[in-house]
Design an enzyme around this catalytic site. Structure first.
Site, PDB file in Angstrom:
ATOM      1  N   GLU A  79      41.457  55.180  -3.941  1.00 13.90           N
ATOM      2  CA  GLU A  79      41.457  56.555  -3.995  1.00 13.90           C
ATOM      3  C   GLU A  79      42.769  57.184  -4.909  1.00 13.90           C
ATOM      4  O   GLU A  79      42.656  58.175  -5.479  1.00 13.90           O
ATOM      5  CB  GLU A  79      41.698  56.992  -2.469  1.00 13.90           C
ATOM      6  CG  GLU A  79      41.098  58.410  -2.442  1.00 13.90           C
ATOM      7  CD  GLU A  79      41.154  58.701  -0.921  1.00 13.90           C
ATOM      8  OE1 GLU A  79      41.357  57.744  -0.022  1.00 13.90           O
ATOM      9  OE2 GLU A  79      40.760  60.029  -0.628  1.00 13.90           O
ATOM     10  N   ASP A  80      44.090  56.684  -4.643  1.00 16.95           N
ATOM     11  CA  ASP A  80      45.162  57.214  -5.040  1.00 16.95           C
ATOM     12  C   ASP A  80      45.700  56.473  -6.258  1.00 16.95           C
ATOM     13  O   ASP A  80      46.574  56.815  -6.746  1.00 16.95           O
ATOM     14  CB  ASP A  80      45.939  57.433  -4.060  1.00 16.95           C
ATOM     15  CG  ASP A  80      45.649  58.342  -2.959  1.00 16.95           C
ATOM     16  OD1 ASP A  80      45.186  59.389  -3.155  1.00 16.95           O
ATOM     17  OD2 ASP A  80      45.676  58.099  -1.801  1.00 16.95           O
TER      18      ASP A  80
END
Ligand code: MN
Length: 496
Positions: A79-80
């Protein structure tokens, strides 16, 4: 403490209960995470990788298996950290990639943006999806716990939104899986953000009572320990004060009506023994020491466990000084389950299953399913409480569950499509106009043909043309949903 020292701490914790020869596997995951999040900072100014590290530390406190700890270290890399799922498969294997992917998908569900009806619906689907492997839930809970612990660094609006979501979704989820400790902490962390006035009021009222409890805590504790020892019962005795949020909830009850003198479990003791029969011996001894309050009675959750599996004997007693307190008696095993619920269950069974840990992803998922039948039953009950719906109960019957096909949109909406549904079916489910602009479809980021059969849990994105075009006749050969079939036919008829 710097991050390398903190990582050492994680390794020490894990080595305490996992074979030392495999603990080195954490090194690779840690290095990978540091690299993936290189240069990223959290709001607090700390290096981003401190967050996954602390999440892994929480998971090690719950004594979870190595795969889950590694998934905790990697949980934000997709996700990041911009990492691809395939990379994780290559480096860490399918099972860990599956867990990280599951956590990512669950985070992508934008519950806050959904309308109320959609919210409940998405919530249900999310938890069924999560239930495919309960460890996804555990990583997500640890993630939320650490985010809540560090919430003060965020802007006010975010604090409120995240706290509300925690109280509405994660805390009930923790409770449902029997993780009392996590639930209690989550509640207390939300409390000052969501109800600042009530928080201050409770804090003020409770001070006097907590002080009094503090004073008596040691002497009562000593007395119980000595007595049990005298009788040759090996036991551990702990004491605790009621948490603030739970005190507030109790004060709001009609029969209490904000009279703290009517709250009898502000001070509580836990007596842990080895055998179930010892619980009843301990009960007798404690009753000999302190007068039980007849009107409040004894509750025997060992003979009659709570819905979530909780077992313990609760009795209310009064000290010479007139302090009323609660004593909870249970075995070490029951205690582990009460504190860490499903996590304790997983930690315990994963040790037995260690030998088989080289099996493939699919078999492991079904194994987890079978093991967590009770947990699934609990989910059903819970979701039943949220909104009664016969149709839904039908849907979660275990057999039916295998046939469900949950497809996620990039925005995090969940679509429940039949088996064999294709990218075109999905596009029609999203919006009936969408297929007219459809250029291509991505499943989990990869281009797929329009007749591609979607797999449960995939995130599907439809790439659009600028101009509208007619649906193609050959689509009729592969679509499976009635909605898609009817719309295609309707559009094609316009030609004639
Ligand atoms: Mn996270």
């Amino acid at each position: 403490m710097n991050k390398e020292q903190e990582f050492k701490k994680l390794k020490q914790k894990v080595s305490a209960y996992i074979d030392k020869n495999v603990v080195y596997e954490l090194d690779k995951a840690w290095e990978f995470t540091c690299l993936a999040h290189f240069g990223q900072k959290r709001r607090s100014g700390e290096d981003y990788c401190m967050h996954p590290l602390r999440v892994a530390l929480i998971l090690s406190e719950w004594q979870l298996d190595l795969e889950t700890i590694i998934a905790g270290l990697l949980h934000d890399t997709i996700e990041d950290g911009g990492v691809k799922r395939e990379e994780l498969v290559q480096l860490f294997g399918g099972r860990i990639a599956f867990l990280v992917d599951g956590v990512t998908k669950v985070s992508e569900i934008r519950l806050a943006k959904s309308s109320e009806e959609r919210f409940v619906e998405n919530l249900r689907k999310m938890f069924i999806f999560m239930a495919k492997d309960v460890r996804v839930v555990l990583v997500k809970l640890a993630d939320r716990l650490h985010n809540m612990r560090t919430l003060s660094a965020l802007p006010h609006e975010k604090q409120i939104r995240i706290s509300r979501e925690t109280l509405e979704v994660y805390s009930p989820l923790a409770e449902r899986v029997g993780m009392d400790n996590a639930k209690g902490e989550l509640d207390d962390l939300c409390f000052p953000y969501l109800y600042p006035k009530e928080y201050k009021r409770i804090k003020k009222i409770s001070e006097k009572y907590y002080k009094k409890a503090d004073k008596l805590m040691l002497s009562i504790h000593d007395k119980i320990v000595r007595r049990l020892k005298q009788e040759g019962l090996s036991a551990q005795v702990y004491s605790r004060k009621k948490r603030l949020y739970s005190l507030w909830k109790k004060m709001e009850r009609r029969e209490i009506n904000w009279d703290p003198d009517k709250v009898f479990d502000i001070l509580a003791f836990r007596v842990l023994v080895s055998k179930t029969s010892d619980c009843y011996v301990a009960l007798g001894l404690v009753h000999h020491l302190y007068k039980p309050l007849r009107q409040l009675g004894i509750t025997d959750y060992i003979a009659m466990p709570k819905d979530n599996g909780y077992q313990s004997i609760h009795t209310k007693l009064v000290s010479k000084e007139g302090q009323i307190f609660e004593v909870q008696i249970r075995t070490f095993d029951m205690h582990a389950h009460a504190e860490n619920g499903i996590a304790a269950h997983w930690a315990y069974s994963s040790q037995k299953e260690k030998a088989k840990s080289s099996e493939k992803l699919d078999s492991s998922v079904s194994k987890v399913d079978a093991k967590n039948l009770t947990w699934l039953k609990q989910l059903v009950e819970w979701q039943n409480e949220i909104k009664d719906s016969k149709e839904y109960l039908e849907a979660v019957k275990l057999d039916a569950l295998k046939e469900r096909n949950f497809i996620f949109s990039p925005k995090g909406d969940v679509f429940d499509l039949p088996q064999g549904a294709t990218a075109v079916d999905f596009a029609y489910a999203v919006h009936t106009e969408l297929p007219c602009y459809m250029r291509a479809a991505l499943a989990d980021g990869k281009i797929v043909p329009l007749n591609y059969e979607l797999k449960s849990g995939e995130t599907v994105e439809i790439l659009k043309n600028k101009v509208k075009h007619k649906p193609k006749r050959e689509w009729l050969e592969f679509v499976v949903t009635t909605a898609a079939r009817q719309h295609i036919k309707k559009e094609l008829r316009k030609d004639i």
